[in-house]
Design a protein around this motif. Structure first.
Motif, mmCIF file in Angstrom:
data_model
loop_
_atom_site.group_PDB
_atom_site.id
_atom_site.type_symbol
_atom_site.label_atom_id
_atom_site.label_comp_id
_atom_site.label_asym_id
_atom_site.label_seq_id
_atom_site.Cartn_x
_atom_site.Cartn_y
_atom_site.Cartn_z
ATOM 1 N N GLN A 95 -3.294 3.821 0.519
ATOM 2 C CA GLN A 95 -4.064 3.585 -0.701
ATOM 3 C C GLN A 95 -3.464 2.424 -1.485
ATOM 4 O OE1 GLN A 95 -6.583 5.750 -1.660
ATOM 5 N NE2 GLN A 95 -6.213 7.442 -0.228
ATOM 6 N N MET A 132 -10.504 -1.336 1.399
ATOM 7 C CA MET A 132 -10.619 -1.554 -0.047
ATOM 8 C C MET A 132 -12.024 -1.179 -0.506
ATOM 9 S SD MET A 132 -9.833 -4.927 -2.298
ATOM 10 C CE MET A 132 -8.676 -4.653 -3.606
ATOM 11 N N GLU A 181 -13.087 -5.541 -9.124
ATOM 12 C CA GLU A 181 -12.034 -5.760 -10.128
ATOM 13 C C GLU A 181 -11.133 -6.939 -9.714
ATOM 14 O OE1 GLU A 181 -10.220 -1.983 -11.087
ATOM 15 O OE2 GLU A 181 -8.511 -3.038 -12.003
ATOM 16 N N SER A 183 -5.860 -2.611 -9.571
ATOM 17 C CA SER A 183 -4.947 -2.868 -10.703
ATOM 18 C C SER A 183 -3.507 -2.990 -10.231
ATOM 19 C CB SER A 183 -5.104 -1.821 -11.797
ATOM 20 O OG SER A 183 -5.011 -0.552 -11.228
ATOM 21 N N GLU A 184 -3.153 -2.287 -9.167
ATOM 22 C CA GLU A 184 -1.794 -2.460 -8.627
ATOM 23 C C GLU A 184 -1.612 -3.881 -8.086
ATOM 24 O OE1 GLU A 184 -0.251 1.479 -6.521
ATOM 25 O OE2 GLU A 184 -2.422 1.275 -6.293
ATOM 26 N N SER A 208 -4.776 0.363 -5.348
ATOM 27 C CA SER A 208 -5.882 0.048 -6.264
ATOM 28 C C SER A 208 -5.833 -1.429 -6.638
ATOM 29 C CB SER A 208 -5.772 0.907 -7.529
ATOM 30 O OG SER A 208 -4.624 0.502 -8.246
ATOM 31 N N GLN A 231 0.850 -1.192 0.000
ATOM 32 C CA GLN A 231 0.000 0.000 0.000
ATOM 33 C C GLN A 231 0.886 1.243 0.000
ATOM 34 O OE1 GLN A 231 -2.563 -0.286 3.564
ATOM 35 N NE2 GLN A 231 -2.286 -2.491 3.403
ATOM 36 N N ASP A 247 -12.890 -1.627 -6.366
ATOM 37 C CA ASP A 247 -11.627 -2.380 -6.407
ATOM 38 C C ASP A 247 -11.860 -3.841 -6.039
ATOM 39 O OD1 ASP A 247 -9.337 -0.450 -6.978
ATOM 40 O OD2 ASP A 247 -10.494 0.626 -5.482
#
Ligand SMILES: Cc1ncc(COP(=O)(O)O)c(C=O)c1O
Length: 388
Positions: free
Chosen positions: A148, A178, A185, A152-153, A150, A140, A182
């Protein structure tokens, strides 16, 4: 080490207990090291355990938990998330920690890879390590607006060999949450690649400004590769009782009974009866603690804000602050010195994964007066601590 697998012999005690076990029972210490407060479990929950004992509830029971508890968990989840959970998906294998352990054992083989969102609670890394899988971390980011990360990370770090992803939201130690989009995804990625997502939601009732954090349970279909882990330790102040639950894909149900047999063969039976009382009558207790912890987070922010050497990305949930103390070289040395000189116990950052050597974890679940005294002592100590 004789008679011990080499990879097990290499495991290290976590940094929280490494510090805490030195003065755990010393009444002079203000203990902000473990993930628990100072309030004893509510009376009516303790009474229910006593009654179960008096009623002779001392025998073996179903290894997935007594049916009345599984149904009480179903009712709790149904009303909390406005859903209708298939009761075959619910198991009570012992503590939440055993839930994570069994899920990791079911998913991972030697040679597989696992992905853990970090900073993370050290026991999780150990439990994954015991499977023999290779562990990758995705970190993070610390921002002024909290931690934070995401989806996609996270997905970017998934490899061909990834077989399990561990997400803890609200997060110990950062307070990261979260968001729903997210979660969607990430779940899509796990579905597509058949990766077991272990969603550790033990802090689900500790999100500031809301009653409950977004749960993977709300978006996972019955057969998605998701195990949602939860427990009684945090929301009902029952850390010593060692009872938690998992919601798994339906087809895993029988395997949870089998795996539970080779861990502790189910949770302590009279404790399970107390957990039913917690679920059925515990809502005022949960809500009282929610308000206490939200106010405590403000006490921590107020104490650390404006401090020259303390940088805090404010937590959005759970009950920990994970500030960085500028200028320190070893979180362990700092933590030990704080304990010796100011009688305050906190956890050293290094134990929460790489990149946290200047951080400490402060649990703010203690009653406000003790917490404030602990915070005052930390601030005063930071000012004079010097190991440049
Ligand atoms: C992220 C996380 N998961 C799981 C647990 C363990 O919960 P239990 O006490 O039910 O085993 C903890 C306890 O601190 C935790 O912080």
């Amino acid at each position: 080490m004789k008679g011990v697998r080499p990879d097990i012999a290499l495991l290290k005690q976590n940094g929280i207990t490494a510090v805490a076990f030195t003065r755990m029972d010393d009444p002079k210490v203000i203990p902000l090291w473990f993930g628990e407060g100072d309030a004893v479990t509510a009376d009516f929950i303790r009474e229910a355990a006593k009654k179960a004992l008096d009623d002779g509830e001392t025998f073996y029971v179903h290894t997935r938990g007594i049916e009345s508890l599984r149904l009480a968990i179903k009712s709790y989840l149904d009303s909390l998330y406005a859903m209708d959970v298939d009761p075959r998906r619910i198991s009570v294998p012992g503590s939440a920690m055993i839930g994570v352990t069994i899920a990791a054992q079911m998913a991972l083989n030697k040679g597989d890879e696992a992905l853990i969102v970090s900073p993370h609670w050290p026991n999780i890394e150990t439990t994954y390590a015991v499977t023999g899988a290779k562990i990758n971390m995705v970190r993070q980011r610390e921002t002024e607006n909290g931690w934070q990360l995401s989806a996609s990370e996270i997905v970017d770090k998934v490899t061909e060999k990834t077989r399990s992803i561990y997400i803890n939201s609200p997060c110990n130690p950062t307070g990261w949450i979260m968001p729903r989009k997210d979660q969607e995804e990430l779940l899509a990625c796990c579905r597509e690649r058949n990766i077991l997502l272990i969603a550790d939601e033990v802090y689900h009732r500790h999100i500031f400004g809301a009653d409950v954090a977004p749960s993977f349970l709300q978006i996972a279909k019955d057969d998605d590769p998701v195990v949602v882990v939860n427990g009684f330790s945090k929301a009902w102040a029952m850390t010593g009782w060692r009872v938690g639950w998992v919601v798994t894909p339906v087809e895993q149900s029988e395997h949870w009974a089998i795996m539970s047999e080779c861990f502790n063969t189910g949770a302590t039976v009279f404790a399970q009866h107390a957990c039913i009382a917690a679920l059925e009558r515990g809502e005022p207790v949960v809500q009282q603690m929610q308000s206490q912890y939200e106010a405590a987070a403000k006490l921590v922010n107020d104490a650390f804000e404006g401090q020259r050497r303390i940088k805090l990305a404010p937590p959005k949930g759970a009950f920990y602050a994970f500030p960085k103390i500028e200028g320190i070289r070893s979180s362990l040395n700092f933590t030990k010195a704080l304990l010796a000189e100011e009688d305050v116990g906190v956890a050293p950052g290094y134990t929460f994964g790489i990149g946290n050597e200047q951080n400490i974890r402060v649990c703010f679940a203690q009653s406000h007066e003790r917490l404030q005294e602990g915070l005052d002592r930390i601030v005063r100590f930071v000012e004079r601590y010097d190991n440049h």
